[in-house]
Design an enzyme around this catalytic site. Structure first.
Site, PDB file in Angstrom:
ATOM      1  N   SER A  87       0.737  -3.931  -6.995  1.00  0.00           N
ATOM      2  CA  SER A  87       0.010  -3.072  -6.069  1.00  0.00           C
ATOM      3  C   SER A  87       0.502  -3.336  -4.649  1.00  0.00           C
ATOM      4  CB  SER A  87      -1.504  -3.299  -6.203  1.00  0.00           C
ATOM      5  OG  SER A  87      -2.214  -2.300  -5.506  1.00  0.00           O
ATOM      6  N   ASN A  88      -0.307  -3.049  -3.644  1.00  0.00           N
ATOM      7  CA  ASN A  88       0.094  -3.253  -2.251  1.00  0.00           C
ATOM      8  C   ASN A  88      -1.153  -3.524  -1.412  1.00  0.00           C
ATOM      9  OD1 ASN A  88      -0.944  -0.623  -1.134  1.00  0.00           O
ATOM     10  ND2 ASN A  88       0.496   0.152  -2.665  1.00  0.00           N
ATOM     11  N   TYR A  89      -0.952  -3.742  -0.102  1.00  0.00           N
ATOM     12  CA  TYR A  89      -2.027  -4.205   0.785  1.00  0.00           C
ATOM     13  C   TYR A  89      -2.936  -3.104   1.307  1.00  0.00           C
ATOM     14  CZ  TYR A  89       0.383  -8.736   1.202  1.00  0.00           C
ATOM     15  OH  TYR A  89       0.952  -9.944   0.968  1.00  0.00           O
TER      16      TYR A  89
END
Ligand code: CTP
Ligand code: CA
Length: 223
Positions: free
Chosen positions: A33-35
């Site tokens: 995923s990502n931030y």
């Protein structure tokens, strides 16, 4: 005293917003995923709803309260987000794509937990495959009068990269911002450039809710 009633300048309009990250499973317990916090997309949804729009918010997993009077469609993967966006897009007068979509996903996610000593090869080299581009897909299917807005988070050459995305994704506006060094991800304020065919408009640093208001106002002018 009561807070002022916002101007209902989006009454009767349907709009679509994508928000948050996507999560792409590696196995039953792990993901890529990502931030992305989802704050920008939720601010966009809240502002449009306050102005009277009928809002569909297609959201990846975030730790935010759903805004009042917004239809939230929760999704996890990019492919789920694409399906939900394609379902809502034909009715949308304006569609804003603020989600941070994972560009790649594991090609063959395991439906059980991968184990050290058993699945070492699979754990050491997770094969990835490209995800669909949701904005580009909806942008390519855009009908006359529909306004499509994308974001571009860049560490380098912000304006040039944003202008390239305006063309490649068939967008009417790209909201471009510089990321890295703690900027943009998870913060409450943003400094962006609105990139359209007419030129670049640099906005000052402002809270995301104010920025959301400015983005809708500019998009409304483009209809
Ligand atoms: N976007 C999307 N679907 C994807 C990737 C991006 O809808 N699979 C949208 C984002 O929501 C954003 C815009 O496209 O509105 C630009 O996203 P960004 O990640 O900056 O651009 P990419 O085209 O993915 O290119 P790169 O990450 O290499 O800069
Ligand atoms: Ca990307």
């Amino acid at each position: 005293s009561f807070p002022p009633v916002p101007e209902q300048d989006m009454a009767g309009l349907e709009v679509l917003v994508t928000a948050g990250p996507t999560v792409e499973p590696i196995d039953a317990v792990r993901f890529i995923s990502n931030y992305s916090s989802g704050k920008m997309g939720y601010a966009l949804a809240a502002d449009a709803a306050a102005r009277g729009a009928a809002v569909t918010l297609v959201s990846g997993p975030v730790a935010l309260e759903p805004p009042a009077r917004v239809r939230v469609v929760p999704v996890k993967t990019a492919r789920e987000m694409l399906a939900a966006a394609e379902e809502a897009a034909p009715r949308a007068a304006i569609a804003v794509f603020s989600a941070a979509v994972a560009d790649y996903r594991p090609a063959r996610p395991a439906d059980r937990k991968l184990k050290k000593g058993v699945d070492d090869a699979a754990l050491a080299a997770v094969e990835l495959t490209p995800n669909p581009d949701i904005l580009a897909t909806v942008g390519a299917a855009k009908r006359p009068g529909q306004v499509v807005v994308g974001f571009a988070a860049e560490t380098d050459d912000v304006a040039a990269n944003a202008r390239a995305k305006l063309a490649s994704k068939h967008a009417d506006m790209i909201v471009a911002n510089q990321v890295g060094e703690g900027r943009a991800f998870g913060t409450d304020d943003d400094q962006v450039v609105l990139v359209t065919a007419a030129g670049d408009e640099e906005l000052p640093l402002m809270p995301k809710r104010e920025l959301a208001h400015a983005i809708w106002t500019r998009a409304l002018e483009m209809r």
